[in-house]
Design a protein around this motif. Structure first.
Motif, PDB file in Angstrom:
ATOM      1  N   VAL A 175       0.837  -1.198   0.000  1.00  0.00           N
ATOM      2  CA  VAL A 175       0.000   0.000   0.000  1.00  0.00           C
ATOM      3  C   VAL A 175       0.877   1.254   0.000  1.00  0.00           C
ATOM      4  CG1 VAL A 175      -1.691   1.334   1.323  1.00  0.00           C
ATOM      5  CG2 VAL A 175      -1.961  -1.152   1.115  1.00  0.00           C
ATOM      6  N   ALA A 176       1.896   1.274   0.868  1.00  0.00           N
ATOM      7  CA  ALA A 176       2.763   2.463   0.969  1.00  0.00           C
ATOM      8  C   ALA A 176       3.461   2.743  -0.352  1.00  0.00           C
ATOM      9  CB  ALA A 176       3.781   2.270   2.090  1.00  0.00           C
ATOM     10  N   GLU A 177       3.898   1.693  -1.041  1.00  0.00           N
ATOM     11  CA  GLU A 177       4.577   1.896  -2.316  1.00  0.00           C
ATOM     12  C   GLU A 177       3.595   2.380  -3.386  1.00  0.00           C
ATOM     13  OE1 GLU A 177       7.570   2.110  -2.923  1.00  0.00           O
ATOM     14  OE2 GLU A 177       7.771   1.928  -5.101  1.00  0.00           O
ATOM     15  N   ALA A 178       2.378   1.844  -3.346  1.00  0.00           N
ATOM     16  CA  ALA A 178       1.365   2.302  -4.302  1.00  0.00           C
ATOM     17  C   ALA A 178       1.076   3.791  -4.085  1.00  0.00           C
ATOM     18  CB  ALA A 178       0.089   1.474  -4.143  1.00  0.00           C
ATOM     19  N   VAL A 179       0.985   4.200  -2.820  1.00  0.00           N
ATOM     20  CA  VAL A 179       0.772   5.612  -2.515  1.00  0.00           C
ATOM     21  C   VAL A 179       1.948   6.449  -3.019  1.00  0.00           C
ATOM     22  CG1 VAL A 179       0.595   7.296  -0.630  1.00  0.00           C
ATOM     23  CG2 VAL A 179      -0.764   5.189  -0.560  1.00  0.00           C
ATOM     24  N   ASN A 180       3.145   5.938  -2.803  1.00  0.00           N
ATOM     25  CA  ASN A 180       4.341   6.638  -3.274  1.00  0.00           C
ATOM     26  C   ASN A 180       4.287   6.842  -4.784  1.00  0.00           C
ATOM     27  OD1 ASN A 180       7.081   7.612  -3.367  1.00  0.00           O
ATOM     28  ND2 ASN A 180       7.691   5.573  -4.030  1.00  0.00           N
ATOM     29  N   ASN A 181       3.886   5.799  -5.493  1.00  0.00           N
ATOM     30  CA  ASN A 181       3.838   5.899  -6.947  1.00  0.00           C
ATOM     31  C   ASN A 181       2.663   6.739  -7.441  1.00  0.00           C
ATOM     32  OD1 ASN A 181       6.185   4.416  -7.430  1.00  0.00           O
ATOM     33  ND2 ASN A 181       5.096   2.460  -7.239  1.00  0.00           N
ATOM     34  N   ALA A 182       1.624   6.872  -6.619  1.00  0.00           N
ATOM     35  CA  ALA A 182       0.473   7.692  -7.011  1.00  0.00           C
ATOM     36  C   ALA A 182       0.683   9.161  -6.683  1.00  0.00           C
ATOM     37  CB  ALA A 182      -0.786   7.183  -6.307  1.00  0.00           C
ATOM     38  N   ALA A 183       1.302   9.426  -5.525  1.00  0.00           N
ATOM     39  CA  ALA A 183       1.360  10.801  -5.018  1.00  0.00           C
ATOM     40  C   ALA A 183       2.776  11.368  -4.965  1.00  0.00           C
ATOM     41  CB  ALA A 183       0.746  10.853  -3.613  1.00  0.00           C
ATOM     42  N   GLY A 184       3.774  10.517  -5.199  1.00  0.00           N
ATOM     43  CA  GLY A 184       5.148  11.001  -5.204  1.00  0.00           C
ATOM     44  C   GLY A 184       5.700  11.301  -3.831  1.00  0.00           C
ATOM     45  N   VAL A 185       5.153  10.674  -2.809  1.00  0.00           N
ATOM     46  CA  VAL A 185       5.693  10.859  -1.457  1.00  0.00           C
ATOM     47  C   VAL A 185       5.910   9.482  -0.816  1.00  0.00           C
ATOM     48  CG1 VAL A 185       4.749  13.144  -1.042  1.00  0.00           C
ATOM     49  CG2 VAL A 185       3.360  11.141  -0.524  1.00  0.00           C
ATOM     50  N   ARG A 186       7.057   9.303  -0.194  1.00  0.00           N
ATOM     51  CA  ARG A 186       7.381   8.012   0.424  1.00  0.00           C
ATOM     52  C   ARG A 186       7.000   8.081   1.897  1.00  0.00           C
ATOM     53  NH1 ARG A 186       9.483   3.710  -1.134  1.00  0.00           N
ATOM     54  NH2 ARG A 186      10.120   4.544  -3.153  1.00  0.00           N
ATOM     55  N   ILE A 187       6.040   7.269   2.284  1.00  0.00           N
ATOM     56  CA  ILE A 187       5.528   7.300   3.656  1.00  0.00           C
ATOM     57  C   ILE A 187       6.222   6.216   4.476  1.00  0.00           C
ATOM     58  CG2 ILE A 187       3.483   7.102   5.099  1.00  0.00           C
ATOM     59  CD1 ILE A 187       3.301   9.458   3.250  1.00  0.00           C
ATOM     60  N   CYS A 188       6.851   6.630   5.557  1.00  0.00           N
ATOM     61  CA  CYS A 188       7.541   5.684   6.435  1.00  0.00           C
ATOM     62  C   CYS A 188       6.838   5.529   7.779  1.00  0.00           C
ATOM     63  CB  CYS A 188       8.978   6.154   6.663  1.00  0.00           C
ATOM     64  SG  CYS A 188       9.944   6.217   5.146  1.00  0.00           S
ATOM     65  N   HIS A 189       5.772   6.256   7.963  1.00  0.00           N
ATOM     66  CA  HIS A 189       5.081   6.219   9.256  1.00  0.00           C
ATOM     67  C   HIS A 189       3.605   5.933   9.017  1.00  0.00           C
ATOM     68  CE1 HIS A 189       8.792   7.888  10.785  1.00  0.00           C
ATOM     69  NE2 HIS A 189       8.723   8.809   9.853  1.00  0.00           N
ATOM     70  N   LEU A 190       3.132   4.855   9.599  1.00  0.00           N
ATOM     71  CA  LEU A 190       1.726   4.461   9.427  1.00  0.00           C
ATOM     72  C   LEU A 190       0.890   5.032  10.571  1.00  0.00           C
ATOM     73  CD1 LEU A 190       2.115   0.729   8.310  1.00  0.00           C
ATOM     74  CD2 LEU A 190       2.012   2.804   6.897  1.00  0.00           C
TER      75      LEU A 190
END
Lengths: 81, 749
Positions: free
Chosen positions: B720-735
Motif C-alpha cells: 500500500v505504501a509503495e502504491a501511494v508513493n507511486n500515485a502521489a510522489g511521497v514516500r511514507i515511512c510512518h503508518l
C-alpha cells in the motif's frame, strides 16, 4: 556426527563457540550431549527453543530421529496468531 | 506424500458444515450462554495509565442491592514470576495474573482492578461506582524510545535488561542479536545504500465478537467454563494456573468464535468468572463491550524500525542492518523475536546485523495478531526493497527474484530452508495481468512480499462410525477459518466416502483429545495430520473387520469407494462402511479410531501482494482500487477458505496501512475506543480482493499443506505504501497513511 551451528545468543553460553560436532541419533541425545559439554545449555534449549534439522523446524519434541551428517540449528520457539 | 494424485475431495469447495447455523443466527457465540440462577459480573477499570494502588475499599459495593460478591487480586494466589508454556508461546504466569486483576500498580488506562457479581449487569455496574480505590498517580510513558531513555518512568522495579545493569531496573525486557558476515565490509562493497526509519502504531485485531464467558463452579470444586476462544485447553491451563486449581477440575466448552486472529489465545475474564462463581455458588456471566476490548485486551505492538540496506549495481543485496524496537504494553513479551527473525528472511544477504528490543509501556499488554511481529518488519524491509529497485532501475519483482531465498538458502534466522515456494509465488505475481495493467491519473501500484514460519504443535482427533455408515470426527481445535470443512474433507478423502456423510465437531476439554490453540496457521496442517492419521487407523480397523467377516487375511482386503474389497476372492461382495458398522458388535465392538501427535515440519509460507491505489491530492484520501494476493498454500484443502484467509489478511493489512491506530492523549487515555473512531476497512471501502493460490507442496504433510492464515497480513503494509508513493510522489515511512498525514506530506513536497 552432526554439525551444530550456534546462534549469536547461544554462543554466549558456549564461550563464543560458533559451531561444534556432536554424536547423536535423536533430539534427546543431542540435548544431553550439549548439556555434558555446556551444563544447562540442553535444558535451556529444550525449554526455550526449537531445533531445526536440515532446515525443518522441530518444536516440543525429543524423539525426532537425526540422520548422521545432519545440520542442526536452534531458533526461538515460534508462536503465531 | 500423495500431493500429485487426483483427489476426489481434497481441493473441492463444499458448503461448510456450520454454514447454515451461522447465516440463520442459530449458531451460539460466547455471549449466548445462559444458565438458571446466573449472575452478571462487571469489571472496575483504572482511570489512570500508571499509578500505585494505595487501597481498595469494597465494603459499600458488597452491601449494595443485588450484589453477591466482589473480588480483587487479593482473591487470587500471589504467584511467583514463572515462565511457562501455555498456548503457543511462553508466558509469565505472574504477569498474566496481574494483567487479569492489577496488583499493587495499574499499568495502563483500563487495567482491571476489581470485579462485581450481581443479579443483573445494571446492578453490577452500579456497584462498581461504590468501590473506593485510592491511587497515587505516576508518570506515564507511551512511546517506545521514551521508555528506553535512562530517565524513563519504570513500570516494573524488578525488571532488568538481560546483559544490562543488575542494579537499575529497565523498561527493556529483552534484547536479541542476529549477526552474519561482516556488515562493514558489506556496506563498503555496496554501490547503493539506503537507510530509513519506519514507525507503525498500536493496532487491534478488530474481531467482531467481544470476549465473553460464563462459568459455573460446583460444590465439589469442579468448574465449567463456556467461552469464545481459540484454544479451550489454553483457557483451562491458564485459569488453573492463575487460580491454583488442578486442570482436571476445569472443563472448557467452546462457543462459536466471532474472530480471534491470535488475540483469543489468552485469558482476561475466565479466572474472574470462575472465582466469582465459587464465591457465590451460582453461574457467572461476563461480556466485554467494545470499549473494554479496545482499552484493555491485547492489541499488537507499535514499532520503531530502522533499516540500512546495501546493494550492488547488478541488483544483488550485499549488506543490511536492522534495529527493531517493539512495544510490549504493560508486561514483557512483544513479538520482537519473530520480527527480527522475519525481517531479512526472504532474501539472501551475505552480511547483516539485526538487533531487537522488547520494551514495556503504559499500554495494554499486547497479544498475538496474525504473524506476530512480521508485518511491521516487512513494512520496513519491503519499503526499502521497493525504493532500492527504483534506484537500481529494476522491476521490483525482478529485483526480488535476484535475491529471493529458495531451497537450500540459509535463512537469516539460521537454518537452511527446505522446499519453499517464494520464487514460484514471485513468478506468479509477475505473470498476473494485474501487474501490467494500465493505471490512470493519481493512481499508483505497489508490491510487497511476506514470510511466515507456520507451526505444528499438538493435536488429537477421534472418528466414530455410526451404524448408518456416516461418521463423526471430533477435535478440540476451534474453527476460526473453516477448519471443520477441512477436517471433513480429509476424512472424506481417506475413507473414500461422501463429504455429506461426515459431521465434524469441535468439542470440550473433557471429550476431545488435547489440541493446542488454533493459531500459528496450524489447524489444517497439524489437526489435519491427526485426522488423517485417525482415518488411516480406522480404515485399517475396517479392513480387519472385513477380513474377520470373510475369514481371510487382512492383507487380502483393500479399501475402495468407502468399502472393503477382497480383490482375489470373487465370491466376496464389497462390504460398505454401513455393513461393517452394523455388524461391528460381532467383529470386535464399535468402530472408532483416534490419533494424537506433535506435528512437525510446518512449511514456511510466502506471499506477494499487488496493490493499486488512487490518491485524492486535495484531501489526501487513498482508495484501494485493485488488489491481488498471491501465496503458496502447499496444497489448498478447501480453496475457498484459503482464498478467504488471503482476502482477510489483506484487508486487515490494508487497514493497518491506511487508517488504524490507537490514539492516546498525554495521560495515556485511549481516545478512539469504538469502531466509529477506530476505523477499520469495511466491505464498501475496498474492491474485491483477487487471489492466486500457488501450490508448492510441503513434503512434511501427507497432502502437502502449508499454513495459510498469517502470511497474508505481512505484505500489505509495504504494498500500500509503495502504491501511494507511486500515485502521489511521497514516500511514507510512518503508518497509518491517513488523509491528514498524506496531505501534509503532499503539501510539503
Amino acid at each position: 556426527m552432526l554439525q551444530v551451528d550456534l546462534s549469536f545468543d547461544l554462543q554466549q553460553f558456549c564461550g563464543g563457540l560458533e559451531s561444534l560436532k556432536v554424536q547423536a541419533t535423536n533430539i534427546r541425545e543431542l540435548l544431553e550431549q550439549l548439556d555434558i559439554r555446556f551444563p544447562g545449555l540442553g535444558a535451556k534449549i529444550e525449554k526455550e527453543m526449537a531445533v531445526t534439522i536440515n532446515g525443518v523446524i522441530y518444536q516440543d519434541t525429543l524423539i525426532e530421529p537425526i540422520e548422521d551428517g545432519s545440520e542442526i540449528y536452534f531458533i526461538p520457539k515460534i508462536g503465531g496468531g | 506424500m500423495s500431493t500429485n494424485k487426483d483427489y476426489k475431495w481434497i481441493g473441492t469447495r463444499p458448503i461448510r458444515p456450520d454454514g447454515a447455523d451461522k447465516v440463520t443466527g442459530r449458531a451460539a457465540f460466547g455471549a449466548d450462554k445462559n444458565l438458571p440462577g446466573m449472575l452478571h459480573a462487571k469489571i472496575l477499570r483504572s482511570p489512570f495509565a500508571h499509578a500505585k494502588i494505595l487501597s481498595i475499599d469494597t465494603s459499600a459495593a458488597e452491601s449494595a442491592s443485588g450484589v453477591l460478591a466482589v473480588m480483587t487480586s487479593a482473591d487470587m494466589p500471589d504467584l511467583a514470576s514463572e515462565m511457562g508454556e501455555a498456548g503457543e508461546s511462553a508466558v509469565d504466569f505472574r504477569d498474566l495474573s496481574h494483567n487479569i486483576l492489577a496488583s499493587g500498580k495499574v499499568l495502563y488506562h483500563g487495567h482491571a482492578v476489581a470485579a462485581v457479581a450481581a443479579t443483573s449487569a445494571k446492578l453490577a455496574l452500579a456497584a462498581l461506582k461504590l468501590i473506593k480505590v485510592e491511587y497515587e498517580e505516576l508518570p506515564v510513558v507511551l512511546e517506545i524510545e521514551d521508555a528506553m531513555a535512562d530517565d524513563a518512568p519504570i513500570l516494573h522495579e524488578d525488571q532488568f535488561t538481560p546483559g544490562g545493569s543488575k542494579d537499575k531496573p529497565s523498561n527493556v525486557a529483552a534484547k536479541m542479536k542476529l549477526p552474519r558476515g561482516d556488515i562493514d565490509k558489506g556496506f563498503a562493497e555496496a554501490d547503493i545504500i539506503i537507510e530509513r526509519e519506519f514507525t507503525t502504531p498500536t493496532v487491534h485485531q478488530g474481531y467482531i465478537e467481544p470476549h465473553a464467558v460464563t462459568a459455573s463452579m460446583s460444590a465439589s470444586g469442579h468448574a465449567d467454563i463456556w467461552c469464545c476462544t481459540q484454544g479451550t485447553f489454553v483457557v483451562r491451563a491458564m485459569t488453573a494456573k492463575v487460580l491454583g486449581m488442578d486442570v482436571g477440575k476445569i472443563k472448557v466448552t467452546p462457543s462459536e468464535i466471532g474472530g480471534g486472529f491470535g488475540a483469543k489465545t489468552t485469558v482476561y475474564l475466565e479466572p474472574i468468572a470462575v472465582k466469582l462463581s465459587e464465591k457465590t455458588g451460582r453461574p457467572v456471566k461476563m461480556v466485554m463491550d467494545r470499549e473494554e476490548v479496545l482499552r484493555a485486551t491485547g492489541p499488537t505492538s507499535a514499532s520503531v524500525i530502522k533499516i540500512k540496506l546495501g546493494a550492488t549495481n547488478d541488483g544483488k543485496l550485499i549488506a543490511a542492518q536492522g534495529s527493531l524496537k517493539y512495544g510490549a504494553g504493560a508486561f514483557k513479551g512483544s513479538p520482537m523475536a519473530p520480527g527480527c527473525m522475519c525481517v531479512f528472511a526472504s532474501y539472501e544477504i551475505p552480511n547483516f546485523l539485526i538487533r531487537g528490543f522488547d520494551v514495556v509501556l503504559n499500554k495494554p499488554k499486547v497479544a498475538a495478531y496474525r504473524a506476530p511481529g512480521a508485518p511491521m518488519a516487512a513494512f520496513a524491509m519491503e519499503s526499502l526493497m521497493n525504493e532500492m529497485a527504483t534506484k537500481l532501475n529494476l522491476d521490483p519483482i525482478e529485483f526480488r527474484l535476484k535475491n529471493a531465498v529458495k531451497e537450500g538458502s540459509v535463512a537469516a534466522y539460521g537454518p537452511k530452508f527446505p522446499v519453499i515456494g517464494f520464487v514460484e509465488t514471485l513468478e506468479a505475481a509477475k505473470a498476473h495481468p494485474h501487474y501490467s495493467a494500465p493505471l490512470g491519473k493519481n493512481q499508483g501500484r505497489g508490491v510487497g512480499t511476506g514470510f511466515w514460519f507456520n507451526i505444528g504443535m499438538q493435536s488429537s482427533a477421534t472418528i466414530n462410525v455410526n451404524e448408518s455408515g456416516s461418521v463423526t470426527v471430533i477435535t478440540g481445535s476451534a474453527d476460526i477459518g473453516g477448519s471443520r470443512a477441512s477436517m471433513a474433507l480429509f476424512v472424506a478423502e481417506e475413507l473414500d466416502i461422501s463429504y455429506d456423510l461426515i459431521t465434524p465437531l469441535v468439542s470440550n476439554t473433557e471429550e476431545a483429545g488435547y489440541c493446542d490453540v488454533t493459531g500459528g496457521s496450524r489447524t489444517t496442517f497439524a489437526t489435519g495430520m491427526a485426522v488423517v492419521k485417525a482415518s488411516k487407523n480406522l480404515v485399517a480397523n475396517m479392513r480387519k473387520r472385513a477380513a474377520k467377516t470373510w475369514g481371510i487375511d487382512i492383507d487380502d482386503v483393500t479399501w475402495e469407494d468407502g468399502a472393503a474389497i477382497a480383490p482375489a476372492a470373487a465370491d466376496k461382495q464389497p462390504l460398505t462402511m454401513a455393513q461393517i458398522a452394523t455388524s461391528a458388535a460381532k467383529t470386535g465392538g464399535p468402530l472408532t479410531a483416534s490419533a494424537s501427535l506433535t506435528a512437525q515440519g510446518a512449511g514456511a509460507g510466502f506471499g506477494v501482494h499487488i496493490c493499486d491505489v488512487e490518491v485524492d491530492p486535495e484531501t489526501g484520501k487513498t482508495d484501494v482500487i485493485r488488489y491481488t494476493a498471491i501465496q503458496d498454500a502447499g496444497k489448498a484443502i478447501h480453496p475457498s477458505y484459503v482464498e478467504g484467509q488471503y482476502q482477510g489478511g489483506a484487508v486487515q493489512g490494508i487497514g493497518w496501512a491506511l487508517n488504524e491506530e490507537y490514539v492516546y492523549n498525554d495521560k495515556g487515555v485511549l481516545q478512539n475506543f469504538g469502531f466509529l473512531d477506530y476505523r477499520m476497512p469495511v466491505a464498501n471501502d475496498l474492491p474485491m480482493i483477487d487471489t492466486v493460490i500457488v501450490e508448492v507442496p510441503n513434503p512434511s504433510h501427507p497432502y502437502g499443506v502449508r499454513g495459510v492464515g498469517e502470511t497474508p497480513i505481512v505484505p500489505p503494509l509495504a504494498a500500500v505504501a509503495e502504491a501511494v508513493n507511486n500515485a502521489a510522489g511521497v514516500r511514507i515511512c510512518h503508518l497509518p497513511i491517513s488523509p491528514p498525514r498524506l496531505l501534509a506530506e503532499i503539501d510539503a513536497k
